[in-house]
Design a protein around this motif. Structure first.
Motif, PDB file in Angstrom:
ATOM      1  N   SER A  73       0.823  -1.213   0.000  1.00 41.48           N
ATOM      2  CA  SER A  73       0.000   0.000   0.000  1.00 41.48           C
ATOM      3  C   SER A  73       0.855   1.260   0.000  1.00 41.48           C
ATOM      4  O   SER A  73       0.576   2.213  -0.732  1.00 41.48           O
ATOM      5  CB  SER A  73      -0.927   0.009   1.213  1.00 41.48           C
ATOM      6  N   LEU A  74       1.882   1.288   0.827  1.00 41.64           N
ATOM      7  CA  LEU A  74       2.782   2.441   0.891  1.00 41.64           C
ATOM      8  C   LEU A  74       3.484   2.656  -0.442  1.00 41.64           C
ATOM      9  O   LEU A  74       3.644   3.787  -0.891  1.00 41.64           O
ATOM     10  CB  LEU A  74       3.796   2.274   2.021  1.00 41.64           C
ATOM     11  N   ALA A  75       3.888   1.558  -1.095  1.00 42.77           N
ATOM     12  CA  ALA A  75       4.552   1.658  -2.396  1.00 42.77           C
ATOM     13  C   ALA A  75       3.632   2.260  -3.454  1.00 42.77           C
ATOM     14  O   ALA A  75       4.098   2.906  -4.396  1.00 42.77           O
ATOM     15  CB  ALA A  75       5.030   0.274  -2.841  1.00 42.77           C
ATOM     16  N   LEU A  76       2.324   2.075  -3.285  1.00 38.85           N
ATOM     17  CA  LEU A  76       1.351   2.623  -4.231  1.00 38.85           C
ATOM     18  C   LEU A  76       0.894   4.031  -3.838  1.00 38.85           C
ATOM     19  O   LEU A  76       0.052   4.620  -4.512  1.00 38.85           O
ATOM     20  CB  LEU A  76       0.141   1.699  -4.334  1.00 38.85           C
ATOM     21  N   GLY A  77       1.426   4.559  -2.739  1.00 38.08           N
ATOM     22  CA  GLY A  77       1.111   5.921  -2.333  1.00 38.08           C
ATOM     23  C   GLY A  77      -0.035   6.064  -1.347  1.00 38.08           C
ATOM     24  O   GLY A  77      -0.490   7.173  -1.080  1.00 38.08           O
ATOM     25  N   TYR A  78      -0.522   4.956  -0.789  1.00 41.44           N
ATOM     26  CA  TYR A  78      -1.597   5.022   0.191  1.00 41.44           C
ATOM     27  C   TYR A  78      -1.031   5.239   1.589  1.00 41.44           C
ATOM     28  O   TYR A  78       0.022   4.705   1.932  1.00 41.44           O
ATOM     29  CB  TYR A  78      -2.418   3.724   0.202  1.00 41.44           C
ATOM     30  N   LYS A  79      -1.754   6.002   2.379  1.00 48.99           N
ATOM     31  CA  LYS A  79      -1.438   6.173   3.792  1.00 48.99           C
ATOM     32  C   LYS A  79      -2.465   5.332   4.549  1.00 48.99           C
ATOM     33  O   LYS A  79      -3.671   5.444   4.297  1.00 48.99           O
ATOM     34  CB  LYS A  79      -1.543   7.650   4.175  1.00 48.99           C
ATOM     35  N   VAL A  80      -1.996   4.473   5.483  1.00 47.35           N
ATOM     36  CA  VAL A  80      -2.880   3.504   6.131  1.00 47.35           C
ATOM     37  C   VAL A  80      -2.695   3.559   7.644  1.00 47.35           C
ATOM     38  O   VAL A  80      -1.575   3.639   8.146  1.00 47.35           O
ATOM     39  CB  VAL A  80      -2.566   2.065   5.648  1.00 47.35           C
ATOM     40  N   TYR A  81      -3.811   3.477   8.360  1.00 48.25           N
ATOM     41  CA  TYR A  81      -3.785   3.384   9.828  1.00 48.25           C
ATOM     42  C   TYR A  81      -4.839   2.375  10.266  1.00 48.25           C
ATOM     43  O   TYR A  81      -5.922   2.304   9.684  1.00 48.25           O
ATOM     44  CB  TYR A  81      -4.084   4.739  10.483  1.00 48.25           C
ATOM     45  N   LYS A  82      -4.505   1.603  11.305  1.00 49.20           N
ATOM     46  CA  LYS A  82      -5.443   0.618  11.843  1.00 49.20           C
ATOM     47  C   LYS A  82      -5.538   0.806  13.353  1.00 49.20           C
ATOM     48  O   LYS A  82      -4.526   0.996  14.023  1.00 49.20           O
ATOM     49  CB  LYS A  82      -4.968  -0.800  11.518  1.00 49.20           C
ATOM     50  N   GLY A  83      -6.752   0.750  13.878  1.00 48.92           N
ATOM     51  CA  GLY A  83      -6.965   0.879  15.313  1.00 48.92           C
ATOM     52  C   GLY A  83      -8.139   0.021  15.745  1.00 48.92           C
ATOM     53  O   GLY A  83      -8.711  -0.722  14.951  1.00 48.92           O
ATOM     54  N   LYS A  84      -8.498   0.134  17.034  1.00 54.59           N
ATOM     55  CA  LYS A  84      -9.658  -0.602  17.529  1.00 54.59           C
ATOM     56  C   LYS A  84     -10.456   0.246  18.490  1.00 54.59           C
ATOM     57  O   LYS A  84      -9.923   1.140  19.139  1.00 54.59           O
ATOM     58  CB  LYS A  84      -9.259  -1.929  18.152  1.00 54.59           C
ATOM     59  N   VAL A  85     -11.753  -0.050  18.558  1.00 51.50           N
ATOM     60  CA  VAL A  85     -12.669   0.676  19.433  1.00 51.50           C
ATOM     61  C   VAL A  85     -13.818  -0.261  19.797  1.00 51.50           C
ATOM     62  O   VAL A  85     -14.230  -1.090  19.003  1.00 51.50           O
ATOM     63  CB  VAL A  85     -13.199   1.969  18.758  1.00 51.50           C
ATOM     64  N   GLY A  86     -14.302  -0.113  21.000  1.00 51.82           N
ATOM     65  CA  GLY A  86     -15.469  -0.865  21.440  1.00 51.82           C
ATOM     66  C   GLY A  86     -16.363   0.039  22.256  1.00 51.82           C
ATOM     67  O   GLY A  86     -15.872   0.813  23.070  1.00 51.82           O
ATOM     68  N   SER A  87     -17.675  -0.052  22.028  1.00 56.87           N
ATOM     69  CA  SER A  87     -18.586   0.821  22.763  1.00 56.87           C
ATOM     70  C   SER A  87     -20.032   0.449  22.484  1.00 56.87           C
ATOM     71  O   SER A  87     -20.335  -0.225  21.513  1.00 56.87           O
ATOM     72  CB  SER A  87     -18.365   2.276  22.336  1.00 56.87           C
ATOM     73  N   MET A  88     -20.899   0.926  23.368  1.00 53.19           N
ATOM     74  CA  MET A  88     -22.341   0.880  23.119  1.00 53.19           C
ATOM     75  C   MET A  88     -22.811   2.238  22.608  1.00 53.19           C
ATOM     76  O   MET A  88     -23.986   2.426  22.321  1.00 53.19           O
ATOM     77  CB  MET A  88     -23.110   0.542  24.397  1.00 53.19           C
ATOM     78  N   ASP A  89     -21.896   3.180  22.487  1.00 48.58           N
ATOM     79  CA  ASP A  89     -22.222   4.555  22.118  1.00 48.58           C
ATOM     80  C   ASP A  89     -21.598   4.872  20.763  1.00 48.58           C
ATOM     81  O   ASP A  89     -20.377   4.889  20.617  1.00 48.58           O
ATOM     82  CB  ASP A  89     -21.679   5.495  23.189  1.00 48.58           C
ATOM     83  N   SER A  90     -22.432   5.153  19.772  1.00 50.83           N
ATOM     84  CA  SER A  90     -21.926   5.423  18.424  1.00 50.83           C
ATOM     85  C   SER A  90     -21.003   6.635  18.400  1.00 50.83           C
ATOM     86  O   SER A  90     -20.051   6.674  17.627  1.00 50.83           O
ATOM     87  CB  SER A  90     -23.079   5.606  17.444  1.00 50.83           C
ATOM     88  N   ALA A  91     -21.261   7.635  19.247  1.00 50.00           N
ATOM     89  CA  ALA A  91     -20.419   8.831  19.269  1.00 50.00           C
ATOM     90  C   ALA A  91     -18.976   8.477  19.613  1.00 50.00           C
ATOM     91  O   ALA A  91     -18.038   9.091  19.098  1.00 50.00           O
ATOM     92  CB  ALA A  91     -20.969   9.855  20.263  1.00 50.00           C
ATOM     93  N   LYS A  92     -18.785   7.479  20.453  1.00 56.95           N
ATOM     94  CA  LYS A  92     -17.416   7.067  20.823  1.00 56.95           C
ATOM     95  C   LYS A  92     -16.703   6.412  19.651  1.00 56.95           C
ATOM     96  O   LYS A  92     -15.495   6.558  19.493  1.00 56.95           O
ATOM     97  CB  LYS A  92     -17.456   6.142  22.033  1.00 56.95           C
TER      98      LYS A  92
END
Length: 144
Positions: A26-45
């Motif tokens: 992906s980086l070689a093709l010029g894309y910037k990538v980030y991965k994370g995680k989240v858990g909640s019962m609240d969509s705003a979070k």
């Protein structure tokens, strides 16, 4: 050929070992990538976690168009995991999600189309009790 949306979806689906190869490609093709995680019962979070990461990691600046594109990408991905307009919390559902943010051209070598931002959400959603959840996947993409 690998595209913006495909990078976003594959990022949240792959294991750490597989992820390294995808990230290098992906980086070689010029894309910037980030991965994370989240858990909640609240969509705003969920929205806040993705937006905060995008700002912190430099995916968007303070320009309205960038923030607007990110918001609608998150919203589209969120609607995908919620099967439409239903939300969390108020209908007693919780979510444990991995998310990815990808910025670049819509398709590799498609620079005349400008930059886009994609958000993918993948994980589990269901009643807030262990064992009562199911897999969900959503993708949103918007031009910047």
């Amino acid at each position: 050929m690998i595209s913006l949306g495909k990078v976003a979806v594959l990022s949240v689906l792959q294991t750490e070992a597989e992820e390294i190869s995808l990230l290098e490609q992906s980086l070689a093709l010029g894309y910037k990538v980030y991965k994370g995680k989240v858990g909640s019962m609240d969509s705003a979070k969920i929205f806040a976690a993705v937006e905060t990461a995008a700002k912190r990691e430099g995916f968007i600046g303070s320009h309205y168009r960038e923030e607007h594109a990110l918001y609608h990408s998150i919203l589209e991905a969120y609607q995908g995991i919620c099967r439409g307009n239903a939300g969390l919390g108020n209908v007693l559902r919780s979510a444990g999600l991995l998310y990815s943010i990808v910025r670049g051209t819509r398709a590799a070598g498609c620079a005349d189309d400008g930059e886009w931002i994609a958000v993918a959400l993948y994980g589990y959603m269901g009643a807030p009790m262990k064992g009562f959840e199911h897999e969900v996947l959503g993708l949103g993409m918007n031009p910047i």
